[in-house]
Enzyme design. Structure first.
Site, mmCIF file in Angstrom:
data_model
loop_
_atom_site.group_PDB
_atom_site.id
_atom_site.type_symbol
_atom_site.label_atom_id
_atom_site.label_comp_id
_atom_site.label_asym_id
_atom_site.label_seq_id
_atom_site.Cartn_x
_atom_site.Cartn_y
_atom_site.Cartn_z
ATOM 1 C CG ASP A 176 18.486 80.942 44.860
ATOM 2 O OD1 ASP A 176 17.433 81.368 45.354
ATOM 3 O OD2 ASP A 176 19.310 80.256 45.496
ATOM 4 C CB SER A 203 15.372 83.059 47.526
ATOM 5 O OG SER A 203 15.559 82.730 46.156
ATOM 6 N N GLY A 258 17.457 74.130 42.152
ATOM 7 C CA GLY A 258 17.066 74.378 40.760
ATOM 8 C C GLY A 258 15.816 75.220 40.601
ATOM 9 C CG PHE A 259 12.995 74.512 39.331
ATOM 10 C CD1 PHE A 259 13.707 73.340 39.130
ATOM 11 C CD2 PHE A 259 12.714 75.327 38.233
ATOM 12 C CE1 PHE A 259 14.133 72.963 37.852
ATOM 13 C CE2 PHE A 259 13.120 74.956 36.956
ATOM 14 C CZ PHE A 259 13.838 73.767 36.768
ATOM 15 C CG ASP A 302 17.973 77.837 49.684
ATOM 16 O OD1 ASP A 302 18.893 78.290 48.985
ATOM 17 O OD2 ASP A 302 16.775 77.842 49.338
HETATM 18 C C1 DX5 Z 1 16.483 76.166 44.872
HETATM 19 C C2 DX5 Z 1 16.485 77.573 45.384
HETATM 20 C C3 DX5 Z 1 15.256 77.783 46.247
HETATM 21 C C4 DX5 Z 1 15.060 79.197 46.663
HETATM 22 C C5 DX5 Z 1 14.042 79.270 47.776
HETATM 23 O O1 DX5 Z 1 17.560 75.981 44.028
HETATM 24 O O2 DX5 Z 1 17.680 77.805 46.125
HETATM 25 O O3 DX5 Z 1 15.407 76.975 47.389
HETATM 26 O O4 DX5 Z 1 16.235 79.740 47.066
HETATM 27 O O5 DX5 Z 1 12.831 79.035 47.156
HETATM 28 P P1 DX5 Z 1 11.524 78.644 47.995
HETATM 29 O O6 DX5 Z 1 11.574 79.423 49.302
HETATM 30 O O7 DX5 Z 1 10.386 79.088 47.097
HETATM 31 O O8 DX5 Z 1 11.613 77.183 48.203
#
Ligand code: DX5
Length: 225
Positions: A41, A15, A147-148, A180
């Site tokens: 993302d 990502s 979101g994060f 994800d």
């Molecule tokens: C959330 C994002 C995250 C990202 C992966 O909205 O979609 O899930 O892609 O981030 P990590 O691997 O750091 O959880």
């Protein structure tokens, strides 16, 4: 760029959200040999409480990575952005079932000849989204609240991954099952054993001191020898 079809492998998908944006090109070249595709993302500050990047970054990522790109649209009105991300070079575009005009957006993605993905938030019942399976090339089960990056994997999502895998198997169609959120060397085997075959990893991947080992661990998540 043609987008790969499920073929039994575990697809490792960095990502971009978690890359060091002060040297994005170098980061993408670093992950390229170890990745099946990359994920953008896309966040609009409305559907999720964060803003990330637009199609111009998507085009730069497609150029610098030399990999297929999937755009995960965490936006209120995905239909407004489909063409821009298609022009940016995204071969697969995923919209959220919970967003406005999701079905129309999926139809637009297909009309452009791209692969279509559908994402569901942790609290969304699966019955409705699974009715759209016949038009999908990828089903994304969020294992965190969108979101994060850097959040903890929600293990309560494993039964959902299992249920989606059963539905894909019953459909007989080649649909990626993507997990994800919070994917790392410990959670990846859980997601894969539940039925995921595409793993999105952001913080754990870009902070890994040994990409070869990390991605090998993710690909080997089926366990056994
Ligand atoms: C959330 C994002 C995250 C990202 C992966 O909205 O979609 O899930 O892609 O981030 P990590 O691997 O750091 O959880």
């Amino acid at each position: 760029m043609n987008f790969p079809l499920p073929d039994g492998r575990i697809a490792v998908v960095p990502s971009v959200l978690s890359a060091d944006f002060t040297r994005l090109g170098a980061e993408l070249r670093r992950v390229r040999p170890h990745s099946d595709w990359v994920q953008l993302d896309v966040m609009d500050g409305r559907f999720v409480p964060n803003i990330s990047f637009g199609p111009h970054v998507g085009a730069a990522v497609a150029r610098a990575s030399g990999l297929p790109v999937d755009a995960h649209l965490m936006v209120e009105r995905p239909g407004d952005l489909v063409e821009a991300f298609a022009r940016a070079g995204c071969g697969l575009i995923t919209v959220h079932y919970e967003s406005r005009g999701a079905l129309a957006a999926l139809k637009k993605i297909k009309s452009l000849g791209l692969r279509a993905g559908l994402a569901v938030k942790p609290a969304t019942p699966l019955a409705g989204p699974l009715r759209l399976l016949p038009m999908l090339d990828l089903f994304l089960v969020m294992t965190v609240e969108p979101g994060f990056g850097g959040q903890k994997f929600i293990s309560g999502m494993l039964p959902r991954i299992k249920a989606v895998r059963a539905a894909i198997k019953k459909s007989g169609r080649p649909v990626w099952l993507q997990a994800d959120g919070g994917i790392n060397a410990e959670t990846a085997p859980l997601a894969v054993r539940a039925g995921a075959d595409s793993l999105v990893a952001g913080s754990a991947l870009f902070s890994s001191g040994n990409l070869v080992e990390f991605t090998r661990a993710l690909r080997g998540s089926r366990g056994g020898r």
